[in-house]
Design an enzyme around this catalytic site. Sequence first.
Site, mmCIF file in Angstrom:
data_model
loop_
_atom_site.group_PDB
_atom_site.id
_atom_site.type_symbol
_atom_site.label_atom_id
_atom_site.label_comp_id
_atom_site.label_asym_id
_atom_site.label_seq_id
_atom_site.Cartn_x
_atom_site.Cartn_y
_atom_site.Cartn_z
ATOM 1 N N TYR A 157 27.038 5.772 65.366
ATOM 2 C CA TYR A 157 27.230 5.005 66.599
ATOM 3 C C TYR A 157 27.994 3.710 66.304
ATOM 4 O O TYR A 157 28.930 3.350 67.025
ATOM 5 C CB TYR A 157 25.874 4.698 67.231
ATOM 6 C CG TYR A 157 25.948 4.044 68.583
ATOM 7 C CD1 TYR A 157 26.259 4.784 69.716
ATOM 8 C CD2 TYR A 157 25.705 2.675 68.735
ATOM 9 C CE1 TYR A 157 26.320 4.180 70.967
ATOM 10 C CE2 TYR A 157 25.764 2.075 69.989
ATOM 11 C CZ TYR A 157 26.066 2.827 71.090
ATOM 12 O OH TYR A 157 26.128 2.229 72.331
ATOM 13 N N LYS A 161 31.624 2.371 67.844
ATOM 14 C CA LYS A 161 31.785 1.129 68.610
ATOM 15 C C LYS A 161 32.656 0.104 67.893
ATOM 16 O O LYS A 161 33.367 -0.673 68.549
ATOM 17 C CB LYS A 161 30.412 0.550 68.950
ATOM 18 C CG LYS A 161 29.615 1.423 69.928
ATOM 19 C CD LYS A 161 30.373 1.713 71.219
ATOM 20 C CE LYS A 161 29.551 2.493 72.231
ATOM 21 N NZ LYS A 161 30.298 2.766 73.471
#
Length: 252
Positions: A157, A161
Site C-alpha cells: 500500500y 501511495k
Amino acid sequence: MSVLDRFSLAGKRALVTGAGRGIGRAIAIAFAEAGADLVLCSRTEADLEAVAADITALGRKAEIMVCDVTDSADFEAKAQDLPGIDIFCNNAGINRPKPIFDVTPDDYDAVMGINLRAAFFAARTMSMHMRDRKIKGSIINMSSQMGHTGAANRTLYCASKWGIEGLTKSLSIELGKLGIRVNTICPTFIETPMTEPYFKDPNFKDYALSKIQLGRIGQVDDLIGAAVYLASEASSLVTGSAVMIDGGWTAS
C-alpha cells in the site's frame, strides 16, 4: 471575490471515482453542497443511484457512470463523451495489508492495478479531457499518510501511495502551463466500509490511536473541507502539494 465565493463550486462539474461509498461518497456530496454538478463513477450501479438521489435532493445534477477504473480503455471512452469536467477526484483504491513475506503477485497486481495503474491512466485521461477543452481544472489524487511514511504490513500500500505522490508532483509540473492544478489529499485511517475490519482488532486500533496525536480515528467528514478547498478558487495557487489530514501521524 468574497471568501465564501472563492470556496464556491457553482457552475462547476466534478467527476469522482469510487463515489458509491465511503470517502468518495462524502466528497461527491460535499462538492454538490458547494454548488457543483456531479458525475459519479464506480462499479456498482445501486450504490451510485443512492448517492445520486442524495445529490439531486440538494438541487444539483448527478450523472451515473458505471465503470471499473482498472479498465482504462473503458474509462477513457466514457470520459471522452462527458461534457466539460472542471474537477476530477481520483479516489478509487484498495488495500491488502499483510506482512511482506505473505504478499503474492496477485496482491501486488490488485493493489498496484487500482491504486497506481488505474489512477495514473485516469489522471492521464482527465488531463487530456481538460487540455482539449481548455479547462483550467483541478485534479485531486487520493493519497494517504502512507504516501509519506512507512508501516509494517503495508509495504504494498505504501509503495502505491508513494507512487501517487510522485505522479502528482510530476503532473503538476507538466500541466501547470495549462492552468491545471494537481494535488493530493493524505488521510490517516478513516472509518469506512474498507477499514471497518481493521478496527475490530483492538491491538490495531490502539496502535493507530498511539500514532494519531489528536487521539481519534478519522471520519469521512474530516476530508471534505480539503476536497472543496482543492477543487475551488480558494486554492488557485496550490499545485503539486499534499494536504495532510493525519491527526499529526507524520509529524512524529
